[in-house]
Design a protein around this motif. Sequence first.
Motif, PDB file in Angstrom:
ATOM      1  N   THR A   3      -3.277   4.567   3.463  1.00 24.66           N
ATOM      2  CA  THR A   3      -3.180   5.785   3.008  1.00 24.66           C
ATOM      3  C   THR A   3      -4.094   6.735   3.943  1.00 24.66           C
ATOM      4  OG1 THR A   3      -2.915   5.001   0.657  1.00 24.66           O
ATOM      5  CG2 THR A   3      -3.428   7.325   0.959  1.00 24.66           C
TER       6      THR A   3
ATOM      7  N   GLY B  34       2.743  12.559   3.331  1.00 21.30           N
ATOM      8  CA  GLY B  34       1.928  11.755   2.761  1.00 21.30           C
ATOM      9  C   GLY B  34       1.184  10.557   3.394  1.00 21.30           C
TER      10      GLY B  34
ATOM     11  N   THR C 148     -10.991  -1.863  -1.064  1.00 26.73           N
ATOM     12  CA  THR C 148     -10.825  -0.712  -0.219  1.00 26.73           C
ATOM     13  C   THR C 148     -11.882  -0.719   0.712  1.00 26.73           C
ATOM     14  OG1 THR C 148     -12.289   0.702  -1.629  1.00 26.73           O
ATOM     15  CG2 THR C 148      -9.881   0.698  -2.195  1.00 26.73           C
TER      16      THR C 148
ATOM     17  N   THR D   4      -6.263  -0.514   1.617  1.00 23.84           N
ATOM     18  CA  THR D   4      -6.539  -1.386   0.235  1.00 23.84           C
ATOM     19  C   THR D   4      -5.582  -2.643   0.454  1.00 23.84           C
ATOM     20  OG1 THR D   4      -6.165   0.719  -0.863  1.00 23.84           O
ATOM     21  CG2 THR D   4      -6.209  -1.313  -2.187  1.00 23.84           C
TER      22      THR D   4
ATOM     23  N   PRO E  14      -3.555  10.389   5.120  1.00 21.46           N
ATOM     24  CA  PRO E  14      -2.939  12.009   5.314  1.00 21.46           C
ATOM     25  C   PRO E  14      -4.141  12.667   6.001  1.00 21.46           C
ATOM     26  CG  PRO E  14      -3.934  11.750   3.145  1.00 21.46           C
ATOM     27  CD  PRO E  14      -3.925  10.530   3.596  1.00 21.46           C
TER      28      PRO E  14
ATOM     29  N   GLN F 146       1.332   7.432   3.659  1.00 22.69           N
ATOM     30  CA  GLN F 146       1.055   6.282   2.811  1.00 22.69           C
ATOM     31  C   GLN F 146       2.190   5.020   3.196  1.00 22.69           C
ATOM     32  OE1 GLN F 146       1.115   5.939  -1.399  1.00 22.69           O
ATOM     33  NE2 GLN F 146      -1.050   5.487  -1.232  1.00 22.69           N
TER      34      GLN F 146
ATOM     35  N   LEU G 174      -2.057  -1.888   2.373  1.00 21.66           N
ATOM     36  CA  LEU G 174      -1.597  -0.509   2.062  1.00 21.66           C
ATOM     37  C   LEU G 174      -2.630   0.332   2.788  1.00 21.66           C
ATOM     38  CD1 LEU G 174      -0.093   1.453   0.245  1.00 21.66           C
ATOM     39  CD2 LEU G 174      -1.838   1.232  -1.550  1.00 21.66           C
TER      40      LEU G 174
ATOM     41  N   VAL H 133       6.447   2.428   1.330  1.00 22.71           N
ATOM     42  CA  VAL H 133       5.561   2.552   0.601  1.00 22.71           C
ATOM     43  C   VAL H 133       5.326   1.243  -0.688  1.00 22.71           C
ATOM     44  CG1 VAL H 133       4.498   4.099  -1.346  1.00 22.71           C
ATOM     45  CG2 VAL H 133       5.752   5.047   0.460  1.00 22.71           C
TER      46      VAL H 133
ATOM     47  N   PRO I 132      -8.724   7.639   6.742  1.00 21.34           N
ATOM     48  CA  PRO I 132      -7.868   6.694   6.138  1.00 21.34           C
ATOM     49  C   PRO I 132      -8.600   5.601   5.043  1.00 21.34           C
ATOM     50  CG  PRO I 132      -7.934   7.066   8.566  1.00 21.34           C
ATOM     51  CD  PRO I 132      -9.138   7.592   7.934  1.00 21.34           C
TER      52      PRO I 132
END
Length: 342
Positions: free
Chosen positions: A322, A171, A46, A341, A324, A173, A320, A34, A338
């Motif tokens: 993310t 998570g 993003t 970033t 879930p 991530q 990055l 992470v 999803p």
Amino acid sequence: MNLRWRRRPDGSTWGDFGPDDELGRLNLLTPEKVRQGAAEVREGLTFCLSLPLDYPGGNVLNPRRHPPQIRPTVRASGRPNMNFPVCEEVPDVTDVVSDDLAVLHLQYSTQWDSLAHVGSLFDVEGDGTPRPVYYNGFRAGSDITGPSTPEEAGSPSRAQALGIERLAERGMQGRGVMIDLHAHLGEDRVAVGYDTLRRILDADGVAVEPGDMVCLHTGFAERLLGMNRNPDPEIVHNLCAGLDGRDRRLLNWITDSGLSALIADNYAVEVHPALPGDGCCATLPLHEHCLFRLGVNLGELWHLTPLATWLRANGRHRFLLTAPPLRLPGAVGSPTTPIATV
């Protein structure tokens, strides 16, 4: 001795993370991963990596999966709960309420596969009798339950183990890594084996490390968007690259890389139908290798083109991620929205 299995598949991770493990290689998605993902955030931009969940449209890709249906809930009076003036029930109030429900095929659009999605007939007891089992020896019928006859088709099902909620709890991530197949192969339907993948990795300077979530950009989802929910079957079944699940060296690379999840913007990550195999074998060999043997979750029909284009233009391949799923206990798959970033 693990009471659920006496014999595990060759090359599997069964038992490596504990006798009752339901996470598989998500165990490698550690706090350090992470932090590594967060370190890739430099611009604060993003990217939404989900298709609209009513894409692809129709059921050309899979006849068993259908677009979402959205409709209002119903009030006690029988009145649909859409644009409802509450003053009809409570005098002199000003509220106007809309409230709806969705009938959702969980793997219709941008999605995660849980480890309960694909198992295999395997001699888990070592007595010469193949039994239907899933990752780490969880059993069909006791751990993954549901109807099995046409007469029972409307009855409930439930993954008592390995359900999609395990991903939500983790998570999802960490650090994402983009492999841009489309930049090298275009939109031709190509079965990508190890040699082709290795050439692309070397050409683009892409390194995959243990715990990374790997994304494969093929351009397929971008083409689906252009079909405006009316995909042409002749086109979609002959479009863009997929991994060659019959290539043993490619499967070994997935094992050796230590990746924690494998994601693509195409229908199944691997080419489907798979290339011919020798003797009796899985129809989805990469699914069997990842979900059943390794405990590697698969993501399918993600929309990767805008992110892949930006990364290539900026000389990057890490970000990055993310991602879930719905925290829906007992489900074997889930939509996801999803976010990358950079």
